[in-house]
Scaffold this motif. Structure first.
Motif, short mmCIF file in Angstrom:
data_model
loop_
_atom_site.label_atom_id
_atom_site.label_comp_id
_atom_site.label_asym_id
_atom_site.label_seq_id
_atom_site.Cartn_x
_atom_site.Cartn_y
_atom_site.Cartn_z
N ILE A 21 0.84 -1.20 0.00
CA ILE A 21 0.00 0.00 0.00
C ILE A 21 0.87 1.25 0.00
CG2 ILE A 21 -1.82 1.26 1.19
CD1 ILE A 21 -2.66 -1.40 -0.08
N ALA A 22 1.97 1.24 0.76
CA ALA A 22 2.88 2.38 0.75
C ALA A 22 3.45 2.59 -0.65
CB ALA A 22 4.02 2.15 1.76
N ASP A 66 1.49 5.87 6.49
CA ASP A 66 2.67 6.01 7.35
C ASP A 66 2.37 5.53 8.77
OD1 ASP A 66 4.10 7.02 5.27
OD2 ASP A 66 3.92 9.12 5.87
N GLY A 67 1.13 5.74 9.22
CA GLY A 67 0.75 5.26 10.54
C GLY A 67 0.76 3.75 10.63
N LEU A 68 0.25 3.08 9.58
CA LEU A 68 0.25 1.61 9.58
C LEU A 68 1.67 1.07 9.52
CD1 LEU A 68 -1.49 -0.94 9.56
CD2 LEU A 68 -1.56 -0.80 7.06
N VAL A 69 2.51 1.72 8.74
CA VAL A 69 3.92 1.32 8.68
C VAL A 69 4.57 1.46 10.04
CG1 VAL A 69 6.18 2.00 7.75
CG2 VAL A 69 4.22 1.78 6.21
N ASP A 70 4.27 2.54 10.76
CA ASP A 70 4.85 2.73 12.10
C ASP A 70 4.36 1.67 13.08
OD1 ASP A 70 6.24 4.93 11.23
OD2 ASP A 70 4.79 6.40 11.97
N ILE A 71 3.08 1.28 12.95
CA ILE A 71 2.56 0.23 13.84
C ILE A 71 3.33 -1.06 13.65
CG2 ILE A 71 0.55 -1.23 14.32
CD1 ILE A 71 -1.19 1.21 13.55
N TRP A 72 3.53 -1.45 12.40
CA TRP A 72 4.27 -2.67 12.13
C TRP A 72 5.73 -2.55 12.60
CZ3 TRP A 72 2.76 -7.40 11.13
CH2 TRP A 72 1.49 -7.62 10.58
N GLY A 73 6.32 -1.40 12.33
CA GLY A 73 7.71 -1.21 12.72
C GLY A 73 7.91 -1.15 14.22
N GLY A 74 6.82 -0.92 14.97
CA GLY A 74 6.92 -0.83 16.42
C GLY A 74 6.70 -2.14 17.15
N LEU A 75 6.49 -3.23 16.42
CA LEU A 75 6.30 -4.53 17.07
C LEU A 75 7.59 -4.99 17.74
CD1 LEU A 75 4.25 -6.51 14.39
CD2 LEU A 75 3.37 -5.16 16.30
N ASN A 76 7.46 -5.75 18.81
CA ASN A 76 8.65 -6.32 19.44
C ASN A 76 8.32 -7.70 19.98
OD1 ASN A 76 8.24 -6.11 22.61
ND2 ASN A 76 7.41 -4.23 21.70
N LEU A 77 9.29 -8.57 19.90
CA LEU A 77 9.09 -9.97 20.28
C LEU A 77 8.71 -10.13 21.75
CD1 LEU A 77 12.09 -11.61 18.39
CD2 LEU A 77 9.66 -11.77 17.79
N GLU A 78 9.28 -9.28 22.60
CA GLU A 78 9.02 -9.42 24.03
C GLU A 78 7.53 -9.25 24.35
OE1 GLU A 78 11.36 -7.73 22.68
OE2 GLU A 78 13.30 -8.24 23.58
N ALA A 79 6.83 -8.40 23.59
CA ALA A 79 5.42 -8.15 23.86
C ALA A 79 4.50 -9.02 23.01
CB ALA A 79 5.09 -6.67 23.61
N HIS A 80 4.85 -9.22 21.74
CA HIS A 80 3.92 -9.85 20.80
C HIS A 80 4.18 -11.34 20.57
CE1 HIS A 80 3.50 -5.53 19.85
NE2 HIS A 80 2.27 -5.84 19.52
N LEU A 81 5.21 -11.89 21.18
CA LEU A 81 5.46 -13.32 21.05
C LEU A 81 5.71 -13.93 22.42
CD1 LEU A 81 5.65 -15.57 18.94
CD2 LEU A 81 8.09 -15.14 18.75
#
Length: 403
Positions: A21-22, A66-81
């Motif tokens: 989409i970007a 850009d907001g959706l891209v930032d959401i994806w780029g802000g993921l981290n394993l400690e929280a989401h896995l």
């Protein structure tokens, strides 16, 4: 021209869709004040999360990508896995029962991963009232997301449509439509990979990942009136071919290792029938071309009436624009894990999988890891891949949207 956007499921691979989409926004030079490129949005699993965000920002030409891209780029394993062994084994339910002096209570769904971070991401980053307003005033013609109803194995299409849109559901007994106000619970249900994320209960009925039986919901976009379709798949062409058993994954006697089988079963659940769907679409386009060229308007109307009686809607020709990764995203995951070197302590099982996927001789592990690798650095790699795939086809993209 009502262009429909169809996004498929694939866990953490969904970052690639944000990149596509970007790339579309960049190639078309879209700015916030421009007309949005899409009016109809359909998706399953992680595709449901992405299309819901995009539909909520469909008053902007750039879809606030850009907001959706930032959401994806802000993921981290400690929280989401984060593994949730207590939830998976049902110990939390038993503890609640004990604390209530053995009185029965409503059970919760069991899952391997703690879904709280995913829940916050969906609830906090989608402006729900804005989404409903766009649909009410017709800026968005339709938002349709797929989820699997656990009780009978039927795909449920949660649909929120503008007043002028008549969504005619398929008469396929395997699918049903539910016209409703789409909220976080519907999106989370669509993304609830069985055993990995918890199933969701909506109106006293349990639902899980819509990608299991309807990973790329093309038909709902057509039935909502799309005149053109842009479809994004998360599988590289080679991944739809026959699986090969590596000697390392065979137990004594040549029988496949049980862990290898588990990985392949998981991969097979999310295999995308997009090639078959597109072949059928091309065949119907050719058929409708012959019908349009040979029948007069009265005879054509008779054909349309018969089709409406038998399937709920007539056929029509549709132009499509399809994107799928130019590279194998499983291999990208493996290379990323080898470069990362340090795997955080996120639970013995999850860390073990990521370490195995980072080995030079990894086979099935990289595919499995790519679905659950909720890591911002990995997501950014997929975003850039999606953008690059669009830029490589810039002329075709412009021609498609210019009509």
């Amino acid at each position: 021209m009502a262009v429909g956007l169809v996004l498929s499921g694939g866990g953490a691979r969904g970052a690639y869709e944000a990149g596509v989409i970007a790339g579309i926004v960049e190639v078309l030079g879209l700015r916030p004040g421009d007309e949005p490129p899409f009016r109809i949005f359909t998706g399953a699993s992680v595709g449901a999360i992405n299309v819901t965000y995009l539909a909520a920002h469909a008053d902007r030409g750039d879809l606030a990508i850009d907001g959706l891209v930032d959401i994806w780029g802000g993921l981290n394993l400690e929280a989401h896995l984060q593994l949730d062994p207590f939830g998976f084994l049902g110990l939390r339910d038993r503890l609640r029962t004990f604390l209530r002096f053995m009185e029965p209570h409503e059970a919760t769904s069991r899952s391997l991963l703690d879904a709280s971070a995913l829940e916050r991401t969906v609830m906090d980053n989608v402006p729900w009232q804005r989404l409903h307003h766009h649909i009410d005033v017709g800026t968005v013609h339709a938002l349709v997301i797929a989820a699997l109803r656990v009780a009978d194995g039927r795909t449920t299409l949660f649909a929120e449509t503008a007043p002028h849109v008549n969504f005619e559901p398929s008469r396929d007994p395997r699918r049903r439509a539910d016209h409703c106000r789409i909220g976080a619970e519907h999106v989370l249900a669509s993304a609830a990979i069985p055993m990995v994320f918890p199933a969701r209960r909506i109106d006293r009925t349990w639902y899980c990942d819509g990608g299991l039986r309807f990973n790329t919901p093309i038909a709902p976009a057509i039935r909502c009136g799309a005149t053109r379709l842009m479809v994004v798949s998360l599988l590289h062409k080679s991944e739809s071919g026959p699986a090969q058993l590596h000697p390392r994954d065979a137990a004594p006697g040549g029988y496949p290792d049980p862990i290898f089988l588990l990985g392949k079963v998981f991969n097979a659940l999310l295999l995308d029938p997009i090639d078959y769907d597109l072949q059928m679409l091309h065949r119907f386009n050719a058929l409708m071309g012959v019908i349009d060229d040979t029948l007069d308007p009265h005879e054509k109307a008779r054909v349309d009436r018969v089709l409406t009686e038998t399937r709920g809607a007539p056929y029509r020709r549709l132009e499509t624009l399809v994107f799928r990764p130019a590279v194998d995203l499983g291999r990208v995951a493996g290379e990323h894990l080898r470069d990362r070197k340090v795997i955080p302590q996120i639970g013995r099982g999850a860390s073990w999988l990521l370490r195995r996927a980072g080995r030079a001789d990894a086979t099935w592990e990289v595919d499995l890891a790519s679905y659950v690798l909720f890591d911002g650095a990995f997501a950014r790699l997929l975003i850039e891949q999606g953008r690059a795939d669009v830029l490589a086809r810039a002329d075709g993209v412009k021609a498609f949207f210019e009509g």
